[in-house]
Scaffold this active site. Structure first.
Site, mmCIF file in Angstrom:
data_model
loop_
_atom_site.group_PDB
_atom_site.id
_atom_site.type_symbol
_atom_site.label_atom_id
_atom_site.label_comp_id
_atom_site.label_asym_id
_atom_site.label_seq_id
_atom_site.Cartn_x
_atom_site.Cartn_y
_atom_site.Cartn_z
ATOM 1 N N SER A 1 59.670 26.575 -87.893
ATOM 2 C CA SER A 1 59.445 25.636 -88.995
ATOM 3 C C SER A 1 60.639 25.495 -89.932
ATOM 4 O O SER A 1 60.812 24.458 -90.566
ATOM 5 C CB SER A 1 58.209 26.055 -89.799
ATOM 6 O OG SER A 1 58.336 27.387 -90.256
ATOM 7 N N LYS B 1 59.548 20.406 -94.024
ATOM 8 C CA LYS B 1 58.983 19.810 -95.235
ATOM 9 C C LYS B 1 59.523 18.416 -95.527
ATOM 10 O O LYS B 1 58.834 17.585 -96.097
ATOM 11 C CB LYS B 1 59.218 20.727 -96.439
ATOM 12 C CG LYS B 1 58.258 21.916 -96.461
ATOM 13 C CD LYS B 1 58.265 22.604 -97.811
ATOM 14 C CE LYS B 1 57.195 23.681 -97.877
ATOM 15 N NZ LYS B 1 57.583 24.876 -97.090
ATOM 16 N N GLU C 1 55.052 19.509 -107.186
ATOM 17 C CA GLU C 1 54.935 20.900 -107.606
ATOM 18 C C GLU C 1 55.728 21.726 -106.611
ATOM 19 O O GLU C 1 55.931 21.314 -105.472
ATOM 20 C CB GLU C 1 53.467 21.346 -107.580
ATOM 21 C CG GLU C 1 52.964 21.839 -106.213
ATOM 22 C CD GLU C 1 52.923 20.779 -105.114
ATOM 23 O OE1 GLU C 1 52.971 19.573 -105.429
ATOM 24 O OE2 GLU C 1 52.879 21.168 -103.929
HETATM 25 C C1 LIG Z 1 56.713 25.850 -96.716
HETATM 26 C C2 LIG Z 1 57.029 26.416 -95.401
HETATM 27 C C3 LIG Z 1 56.009 26.856 -94.527
HETATM 28 C C4 LIG Z 1 54.561 26.872 -94.890
HETATM 29 O O1 LIG Z 1 53.991 25.627 -95.158
HETATM 30 P P1 LIG Z 1 53.033 24.884 -94.114
HETATM 31 O O2 LIG Z 1 52.494 23.742 -94.894
HETATM 32 O O3 LIG Z 1 51.976 25.846 -93.675
HETATM 33 O O4 LIG Z 1 53.887 24.462 -92.976
HETATM 34 C C5 LIG Z 1 56.377 27.324 -93.285
HETATM 35 N N1 LIG Z 1 57.672 27.400 -92.900
HETATM 36 C C6 LIG Z 1 58.681 26.996 -93.716
HETATM 37 C C7 LIG Z 1 60.078 27.102 -93.233
HETATM 38 C C8 LIG Z 1 58.384 26.501 -94.986
HETATM 39 O O5 LIG Z 1 59.396 26.114 -95.792
#
Ligand SMILES: *Cc1c(COP(=O)(O)O)cnc(C)c1O
Length: 411
Positions: A390, A101, A123
């Site tokens: 992610s 993010k 938000e």
């Molecule tokens: C917020 C988040 C997501 C989901 O958001 P996307 O916009 O679909 O990437 C996925 N993995 C993590 C670790 C997150 O913090």
């Protein structure tokens, strides 16, 4: 070979078009009062894209602050366990603040500064985007207000504390269900009122144009690095890319650079929650319909009267009733396959990778792992799968204690 020759930018990919659409999806479904703000943002973004000084500053922050490039790691024990294709992890969990993010939050905060804005608003639902935005705002010294549903604030006390520690103001939202979608509405209201000095940092590839494009562009570095890193390690392209899909930013970030490579299969994994039949999930493609939410035409979980349905996922980051419009397009075009993993499958992936690799993944990322467990064993040993890790799972261990008992689980 230079980077550009390796990139899908050399292929013809026309989206978004001049109206901000991705085929039938996307656009700007917003009140008239918001249009000037969106136009101003789009113009500023287009200038920044061509501004060498801005790009140099962005690259410096990506390298020295976020810690890019993040590693591409061969998960040997996980690979051996599944007994099929070779599995790599793209380590966004090692980015500053522990997830992808920050790529978008920092990019947008630098953009806001280039636009001469003094104040950032955002938000947040679970608080992850709020923390990333507060982090970036602290780094460059901009005022930061984060809207958060009262219900979410109670559930995510630690992230509320983190944001405040980082100097942000967290504003409770008491309207509606007091969760993310109400916080988005409040942010938009604030932005319209304070457009002169304020930039709204939207956290994923959703919302009205140009947001899905801007966020994608700040995240596509994930796939660009992956291409280069895999070229160095294996001398070729991946066979399958796997990523979880909430709003869709980490997945489009991994996929985008490969869209022009027909041999690369891409799979987005949504949250199946308790199962599609239970109505307690966030699988927008399997269980939703075409519709508009938060300024964009896409897929939405709603009833026949257009009321947004409640969603459920063990991971807060996937718990959202719509999905970015570019994913709706890629779904329709058949370029990306969308599947879902249920809570149980994600929790199994969460434990498996913790135990076999010493990496505790975010519960969101664990959905992609859960799907890998299903497909990798049937693949050939010379094939390559890249999973986007992610984020890291430290934020999720408290939540996980409610569902699993590692001492007793036999994986
Ligand atoms: C917020 C988040 C997501 C989901 O958001 P996307 O916009 O679909 O990437 C996925 N993995 C993590 C670790 C997150 O913090």
């Amino acid at each position: 070979m230079n980077e550009h020759a390796l990139s899908s930018e050399t292929h013809d990919y026309p989206y978004p078009d001049s109206k901000g659409r991705y085929g039938a999806y996307g656009g700007k479904f917003v009140p008239e009062t918001l249009m000037p703000a969106l136009t101003e943002l789009e113009d500023a973004y287009n200038r920044a894209k061509d501004d060498e000084a801005f790009q140099r500053r962005l690259r410096r922050y990506q390298k020295d602050y976020i810690g890019r490039p993040t590693p591409l790691f061969f998960a040997e024990r996980f690979t051996n366990r599944l007994g099929g294709a070779r599995v790599y992890f793209k380590r966004e969990d090692l980015a500053h603040t522990g997830a992808h993010k920050i790529n978008n939050a920092l990019g947008q905060v630098l953009l806001a500064q280039a636009m001469g804005k003094e104040r950032i608003i955002a938000e947040t639902g679970a608080g992850q985007h709020g923390v990333a935005t507060a982090t970036a705002a602290a780094q460059v010294g901009l005022e930061c207000d984060v809207y958060m549903g009262e219900e979410d604030m109670a559930r995510q006390e630690l992230n509320v504390f983190r944001m405040r520690l980082l100097g942000a103001r967290v504003i409770p939202v008491t309207a509606g269900s007091r969760t993310l979608k109400d916080a988005i509405n409040e942010s938009i209201r604030d932005w319209v009122t304070n457009i002169g000095n304020t930039h709204y940092v939207l956290g994923t590839v959703h919302g009205p144009h140009p947001y899905p494009m801007i966020c994608r562009d700040f995240q596509k570095i994930i796939g660009e690095e992956t291409r280069r890193q895999l070229q160095e390690k294996e001398g070729r392209l991946p066979d399958v890319l796997l990523a979880c899909v909430g709003g869709g930013s980490n997945s489009i970030g991994l996929f985008f650079d490969f869209l022009g490579d027909p041999g690369v299969r891409m799979i987005g994994v949504e949250a199946g929650g308790f199962g599609i039949d239970t109505q307690r999930h966030a699988a927008r493609f399997a269980g939703g319909v075409q519709g508009t939410l938060h300024g964009a035409m896409s897929y939405v979980l709603q009833d026949i009267h257009g009321q947004i349905l409640g969603t459920h996922s063990v991971s807060a980051g996937l718990d959202y009733p719509s999905v970015g419009p570019e994913h709706a397009y890629l779904h329709g075009a058949g370029r990306v396959q969308y599947v879902y993993a249920n809570d149980d499958e994600a929790l199994e992936g969460f434990q498996l990778v913790s135990r076999l690799e010493g990496i505790i993944p975010a519960l969101e990322s664990a959905h992609a792992i859960g799907h890998a467990v299903k497909i990798v064993p049937a693949m050939k040993p010379d094939e390559i799968v890249v999973i986007n890790m992610s984020g890291r799972g430290d934020k999720d261990v408290q939540q996980a204690t409610r569902f699993i008992n590692p001492a007793k689980e036999d994986l």
